[in-house]
Design an enzyme around this catalytic site. Sequence first.
Site: not given
Ligand code: SPV
Ligand code: MG
Length: 564
Positions: A70-72, A82, A109, A111, A138, A144, A146-147, A183, A214
Amino acid sequence: MPDPLLPTDLPADLPADLPRPRSDAGSPVSRAAALRRMVFSGELEFLMEAHNGLSARIVREAGFGGIWASGLAMSAQLGVRDNNEASWTQIVDVVEFMADASDLPILLDGDTGFGNFNNVRRLVRKLEQRGVAGVCIEDKQFPKTNSFIDGDRQPLAEVEEFCGRIKAGKDSQLDEDFVLVARVEAMIAGWGVDEALHRAAAYHEAGADAILIHSAKSRPDEILEFAAQWQNRAPLVIVPTKYYSTPTTVFREAGISVVIWANHLLRAATSAMQSVAREIHDSRTLVDVEDRVAPVGEIFRLQGADEYAAAERRYLSVAHQAPAAVVLAATRGRGLEAVTEDRPKVMLPIAGKPLLRWLVDTFKSQGMNDITVVGGYRADAIDTSGLKLEVNERHEETGELESLRRALPAITRDTVVSYGDLMLRGYILRDLLDVKADFAVVVDSSAVTDEDAGRTNDFVQCSEPDDRSLFGRQVLLRRVTNEAAGSDGRWIGMLAVRGEGVARLTAMMERLVQRPDFDRLDMPDLLNALVDAGETVEVLYVHGHWRGINDLYDFDRAGEFARP
Ligand code: SPV
Ligand code: MG
């Protein structure tokens, strides 16, 4: 030799007891192929978040079939946001540690791909080189966010441009199984299901193996609507962080391929660290948290410490390993009852530190750190820091050889076996380690006094009496007796075993154990048995410079020897 069943892209130092990815025919598959099989299995599959090597190993042990890098979570464990604050090469370094720590397939991930088509090409190459099975990119713009942070204010990529990134990534993979997931952020950005479907179709057309759709809603409605209209054109991947209360069967029934549990190990670790840090800070003691945190041994296990020890035995040349030491320290001490109520003889203080420490420090000064002490009487009072402790519970009715027997598993390489009540100048041990014979003993040839004769045993007869002109000549042990008269000196209580002597010592112990009187046998009996069996036991003559602490008389004088 590498395990022939292991795919070549798997780390070699993992414990062998966990299942490895296999094809249907049972042969091993690469991690990319394993991820591909998950994505296309037709069953609902799960990827668990990991953010470093340790968490990657934990995911594997929990039984998951794959990892979401996971990027986060990776940025958070680095202490940054993130927002692509960690560079792409830093992220690749983190994921490489994860690939080393676990043989699971990893979906990174990625990004936005960290730039344009060209960055995606380089990313895919680097990921393949580092054993990563796939990447998810994505359709946003670099850098980017975080979403879940104002997702609806984030600009999306142009469809055509993003398709270029997908094509570039697919064209650069060398392993046909490497998985590229596209994504779709359209629903996060508030553009609705139709735009999401339009984009997903374009990305699939551009070559994406699967679509991650997502949503930041707390209910799965838009995801389910998307899935219904998508009609299985390509596998769907979802991240139900926000709509977590949805029963998993709902996803299965919707035809979802992969569910990503995206950040739960990071969040679990965060809660645990916050609570423990706060508690230790406030209470200024560790007592309340110790039982709640993983024992240090568990960390060692997860790090694969056992594998390291096995590799050391296999690869580290014996010549480069300092010998081990076994210290026999089971007795209370004759004539020392008054001072050994609460401790064994070896814990008596001599010039400020226990007798055993003097000996241990002598070993350590020669680089000997693998030290096993066999305790017996009040073994609980032995200070075991830096030592391994074995206990001879039958110390009262047994001799020294039963104690030695307890330590046999520790005697796997060159070893010095020593009485515990011994103090000596370091050069004696150093000279003993220089003796090349399979068996060697240290004998003090200084005049044996009448006083000694009454108080101790371990007198020895040798092939030749000590004579300084013997320098360089081999002197052999003939017999250990309790007769002072006619002896060539006293064995100080130290035996070095090296090379092939190690196995022969073990074999001799196995023979002696068969004897009905084994419980009465002491170290001199072992030495005599070795000599009787035709073994060459070399003698290293010394002239004083050691003390055996046998009784109160010796104990009283030991301080002077310790600090002359
Ligand atoms: C991550 O885990 O970094 C993701 C999923 O990209 S989210 O945090 O839901 O965007
Ligand atoms: Mg991410």
